[in-house]
Design a protein around this motif. Structure first.
Motif, PDB file in Angstrom:
ATOM      1  N   GLN A 115       0.501  -1.289   0.259  1.00 48.79           N
ATOM      2  CA  GLN A 115      -0.158   0.134  -0.073  1.00 48.79           C
ATOM      3  C   GLN A 115       1.033   1.225   0.633  1.00 48.79           C
ATOM      4  O   GLN A 115       1.861   1.185   0.481  1.00 48.79           O
ATOM      5  CB  GLN A 115      -0.852  -0.027   1.427  1.00 48.79           C
ATOM      6  N   PRO A 116       0.353   1.672  -0.674  1.00 48.32           N
ATOM      7  CA  PRO A 116       1.599   3.537  -0.897  1.00 48.32           C
ATOM      8  C   PRO A 116       2.544   4.088   1.173  1.00 48.32           C
ATOM      9  O   PRO A 116       2.811   5.043   0.069  1.00 48.32           O
ATOM     10  CB  PRO A 116      -0.042   4.475  -1.621  1.00 48.32           C
ATOM     11  N   GLU A 130       5.975  19.851  -5.029  1.00 49.11           N
ATOM     12  CA  GLU A 130       5.086  18.586  -5.286  1.00 49.11           C
ATOM     13  C   GLU A 130       5.360  18.003  -4.729  1.00 49.11           C
ATOM     14  O   GLU A 130       5.477  16.594  -4.715  1.00 49.11           O
ATOM     15  CB  GLU A 130       6.971  18.731  -6.233  1.00 49.11           C
ATOM     16  N   GLU A 131       6.157  17.665  -3.624  1.00 49.72           N
ATOM     17  CA  GLU A 131       6.573  17.054  -2.428  1.00 49.72           C
ATOM     18  C   GLU A 131       5.215  16.387  -2.164  1.00 49.72           C
ATOM     19  O   GLU A 131       4.945  15.203  -1.792  1.00 49.72           O
ATOM     20  CB  GLU A 131       7.303  17.196  -1.004  1.00 49.72           C
ATOM     21  N   VAL A 132       4.551  18.081  -1.979  1.00 48.93           N
ATOM     22  CA  VAL A 132       3.200  18.027  -1.232  1.00 48.93           C
ATOM     23  C   VAL A 132       2.489  17.237  -2.210  1.00 48.93           C
ATOM     24  O   VAL A 132       1.196  16.658  -1.956  1.00 48.93           O
ATOM     25  CB  VAL A 132       2.202  19.216  -0.586  1.00 48.93           C
ATOM     26  N   ARG A 133       2.505  17.632  -3.528  1.00 52.18           N
ATOM     27  CA  ARG A 133       1.682  16.782  -4.486  1.00 52.18           C
ATOM     28  C   ARG A 133       1.713  15.511  -4.574  1.00 52.18           C
ATOM     29  O   ARG A 133       0.748  14.699  -4.732  1.00 52.18           O
ATOM     30  CB  ARG A 133       1.889  17.652  -5.719  1.00 52.18           C
ATOM     31  N   ARG A 138      -0.418   9.747  -3.327  1.00 52.80           N
ATOM     32  CA  ARG A 138      -0.181   8.620  -2.021  1.00 52.80           C
ATOM     33  C   ARG A 138      -1.821   8.722  -0.948  1.00 52.80           C
ATOM     34  O   ARG A 138      -1.980   7.363  -1.234  1.00 52.80           O
ATOM     35  CB  ARG A 138       1.019   8.790  -1.363  1.00 52.80           C
ATOM     36  N   TYR A 139      -1.992   9.554  -0.680  1.00 56.63           N
ATOM     37  CA  TYR A 139      -3.225   9.975  -0.171  1.00 56.63           C
ATOM     38  C   TYR A 139      -5.006   9.111  -0.486  1.00 56.63           C
ATOM     39  O   TYR A 139      -4.644   8.280  -1.150  1.00 56.63           O
ATOM     40  CB  TYR A 139      -3.696  10.425   1.291  1.00 56.63           C
ATOM     41  N   GLY A 140      -4.904   9.923  -1.962  1.00 57.69           N
ATOM     42  CA  GLY A 140      -5.880   9.226  -2.489  1.00 57.69           C
ATOM     43  C   GLY A 140      -5.639   8.214  -2.670  1.00 57.69           C
ATOM     44  O   GLY A 140      -6.601   7.540  -3.137  1.00 57.69           O
TER      45      GLY A 140
END
Length: 129
Positions: A62-63, A96-99, A104-106
């Motif tokens: 998992q991510p 970019e890191e937040v994106r 990953r959360y999605g």
């Protein structure tokens, strides 16, 4: 306890959590405390502004295998992330890191149990204590 007061104001901010099933199985504090923790998760997961999902143990990958992270959307709609590993906190504001973490959360949410299934699992675990 102070953090739980975030759920009290009206209108409440919205919250979305994905918990790994393994954290629900570990009886930290003993059986009685564990039962209370699960009951509290059921209460919080039932709030209108909260979406609680469980990542089942049977997922081979998992991510978030790298570790936990938090995503926060500030009032202006911008997202930031927060990670803390072994007491080393880090606030991430780089877009970019937040994106990447947001993506990953999605993926995490897509692989986790639906909220009603998650609450059902927590209820079942609580009943087994």
């Amino acid at each position: 306890m102070a953090r739980q007061q975030l759920f009290d104001p009206w209108p409440s901010p919205t919250f979305s959590f994905v918990l790994d099933e393994s954290v629900l199985l570990r009886p930290i504090g003993g059986r009685e405390v564990h039962a209370e923790q699960l009951q509290n998760l059921l209460r919080i997961g039932s709030l209108r502004a909260v979406e609680l999902q469980v990542m089942p143990m049977d997922r081979e990958e998992q991510p978030s295998m790298d570790g936990p992270f938090n995503l926060l959307t500030v009032k202006k709609g911008e997202q930031v992330a927060y990670v803390e590993i072994h007491t080393y906190p880090r606030l991430i504001t780089d877009a970019e890191e937040v994106r990447v973490l947001s993506e990953r959360y999605g993926l995490l949410r897509a692989q986790a149990l639906r909220p009603n299934e998650s609450l059902g699992l927590i209820e079942k675990l609580r009943g087994q204590l």
